[in-house]
Design an enzyme around this catalytic site. Structure first.
Site, mmCIF file in Angstrom:
data_model
loop_
_atom_site.group_PDB
_atom_site.id
_atom_site.type_symbol
_atom_site.label_atom_id
_atom_site.label_comp_id
_atom_site.label_asym_id
_atom_site.label_seq_id
_atom_site.Cartn_x
_atom_site.Cartn_y
_atom_site.Cartn_z
ATOM 1 N N GLU A 24 15.332 -24.884 43.088
ATOM 2 C CA GLU A 24 14.930 -24.145 44.277
ATOM 3 C C GLU A 24 13.466 -23.716 44.172
ATOM 4 O O GLU A 24 12.701 -23.855 45.134
ATOM 5 C CB GLU A 24 15.824 -22.925 44.458
ATOM 6 C CG GLU A 24 15.496 -22.127 45.697
ATOM 7 C CD GLU A 24 16.324 -20.866 45.810
ATOM 8 O OE1 GLU A 24 16.269 -20.259 46.890
ATOM 9 O OE2 GLU A 24 16.991 -20.471 44.831
ATOM 10 N N HIS A 57 13.559 -14.152 49.397
ATOM 11 C CA HIS A 57 14.837 -13.720 48.840
ATOM 12 C C HIS A 57 15.057 -12.217 48.970
ATOM 13 O O HIS A 57 16.006 -11.671 48.406
ATOM 14 C CB HIS A 57 14.936 -14.135 47.367
ATOM 15 C CG HIS A 57 15.041 -15.614 47.213
ATOM 16 N ND1 HIS A 57 13.944 -16.425 47.175
ATOM 17 C CD2 HIS A 57 16.123 -16.417 47.124
ATOM 18 C CE1 HIS A 57 14.346 -17.670 47.055
ATOM 19 N NE2 HIS A 57 15.653 -17.697 47.023
#
Length: 67
Positions: A24, A57
């Site tokens: 990621e 995030h």
């Protein structure tokens, strides 16, 4: 130490805890750097990339605070 050996033998744990976060991060940087480099140059782009990754995030922190 025994717990870690058990975890390292579990393919799902390796996928979730090692491979997924690393891939990621690499994919995110591969997408962000070409957009940031023309605007900021190499130094600031390399410093800004992790900040954008963290901001992407941030919803996890908000989710934890709500529940």
């Amino acid at each position: 130490p025994r717990f870690w050996l058990l975890c390292l033998g579990d393919v799902r744990w390796l996928r979730n805890q090692v491979v997924a976060p690393v891939s990621e991060e690499l994919v995110f940087r591969a997408c962000m750097l070409p957009m940031l480099l023309p605007c900021t140059g190499p130094g600031p782009a390399l410093l800004a990339c992790p900040l954008f990754f963290a901001l992407a995030h941030f919803h996890h922190i908000i989710e934890q605070l709500r529940f």
